[in-house]
Design an enzyme around this catalytic site. Structure first.
Site, PDB file in Angstrom:
ATOM      1  CE1 TYR A 125      -4.140  -1.899   0.603  1.00  0.00           C
ATOM      2  CE2 TYR A 125      -2.621  -3.362   1.764  1.00  0.00           C
ATOM      3  CZ  TYR A 125      -3.848  -3.132   1.174  1.00  0.00           C
ATOM      4  OH  TYR A 125      -4.772  -4.141   1.138  1.00  0.00           O
ATOM      5  CG  ASN A 148     -10.825  -2.516  -7.858  1.00  0.00           C
ATOM      6  OD1 ASN A 148     -11.311  -1.972  -8.841  1.00  0.00           O
ATOM      7  ND2 ASN A 148      -9.985  -3.549  -7.918  1.00  0.00           N
ATOM      8  CB  CYS A 156      -7.387  -4.529  -5.417  1.00  0.00           C
ATOM      9  SG  CYS A 156      -8.828  -5.536  -5.648  1.00  0.00           S
ATOM     10  CG  HIS A 157      -5.172 -10.117  -7.283  1.00  0.00           C
ATOM     11  ND1 HIS A 157      -5.885  -9.519  -8.304  1.00  0.00           N
ATOM     12  CD2 HIS A 157      -4.141 -10.763  -7.878  1.00  0.00           C
ATOM     13  CE1 HIS A 157      -5.313  -9.806  -9.470  1.00  0.00           C
ATOM     14  NE2 HIS A 157      -4.252 -10.551  -9.243  1.00  0.00           N
ATOM     15  CD  GLU A 184      -1.538 -12.399 -10.847  1.00  0.00           C
ATOM     16  OE1 GLU A 184      -0.688 -11.682 -10.293  1.00  0.00           O
ATOM     17  OE2 GLU A 184      -2.676 -11.989 -11.157  1.00  0.00           O
TER      18      GLU A 184
END
Ligand SMILES: [Zn+2]
Length: 194
Positions: A125, A148, A156-157, A184
């Protein structure tokens, strides 16, 4: 009627349901771009049960009948979930809110996140606030993440805390965040205890 028209473009809003390993994804868009992308509302850590899929399908519409924006969205989701290594080769759907002349801070947060934090990367953040040239805005960044409307595509993950993964969907969908990050290639975070 008013709820079915984009306040910015005045074009009508349409929605589509796509299948995904995480459950159905509801997408709404006007011709200028996406308005929302979200998982089924009742999805929580308690009922999370991801499935293997080979194909992202559109429910209730034939592929050839999709609008241009939904077509782009379909192709993007298809690559995201089943061919991630080639995701950068397909166009990313536009986001309607990004096309205003003056962007509110939280819209700038979404835009910077979407454009600069790629699959397999995470950002804290604090670092995201710095990237917006506003290092003091950590709380505002957190608020932008909680609000979001276009999850996954505005990733946002990928926003985490310095010492842990941070919350997803107010802490109700930690499993989804872990799944997306593992998908990912980031496997250092663990699934929440059942
Ligand atoms: Zn719009």
């Amino acid at each position: 009627m008013a709820t079915n028209v984009c306040k910015l473009s005045k074009f009508s809003l349409e929605s589509c349901l796509f299948t995904s390993p995480l459950g159905l994804i509801n997408v709404s868009a006007c011709s200028q771009g996406l308005h929302s992308m979200g998982l089924e509302e009742d999805l929580t850590d308690a009922n999370f049960s991801p499935k293997e899929i080979t194909d992202v399908q559109v429910l209730g519409k034939k592929s050839q009948d999709l609008s241009e924006i939904m077509e782009t969205c379909h192709e993007w989701l298809q690559h995201y979930f089943t061919d991630l290594k080639n995701l950068s080769r397909v166009p990313s759907p536009d986001i309607c809110a990004f096309k205003q002349k003056e962007l509110a801070f939280r819209v700038k947060v979404w835009k910077t996140l979407k454009e600069t934090v790629h699959p397999g990367e995470v950002i804290t953040y604090g670092d995201l606030a710095k990237r917006l040239n506003n290092p003091g805005a950590v709380r505002a960044v957190g608020s932008a993440m909680r609000n979001n409307p276009t999850g996954i595509i505005v990733p946002c993950h990928r926003v985490v805390r310095a010492n842990d993964m941070g919350l997803y969907s107010g802490g109700t969908r930690q499993s989804v965040k872990v799944w997306l990050l593992r998908h990912e290639g980031i496997d250092k975070y663990t699934m929440p205890e059942p």
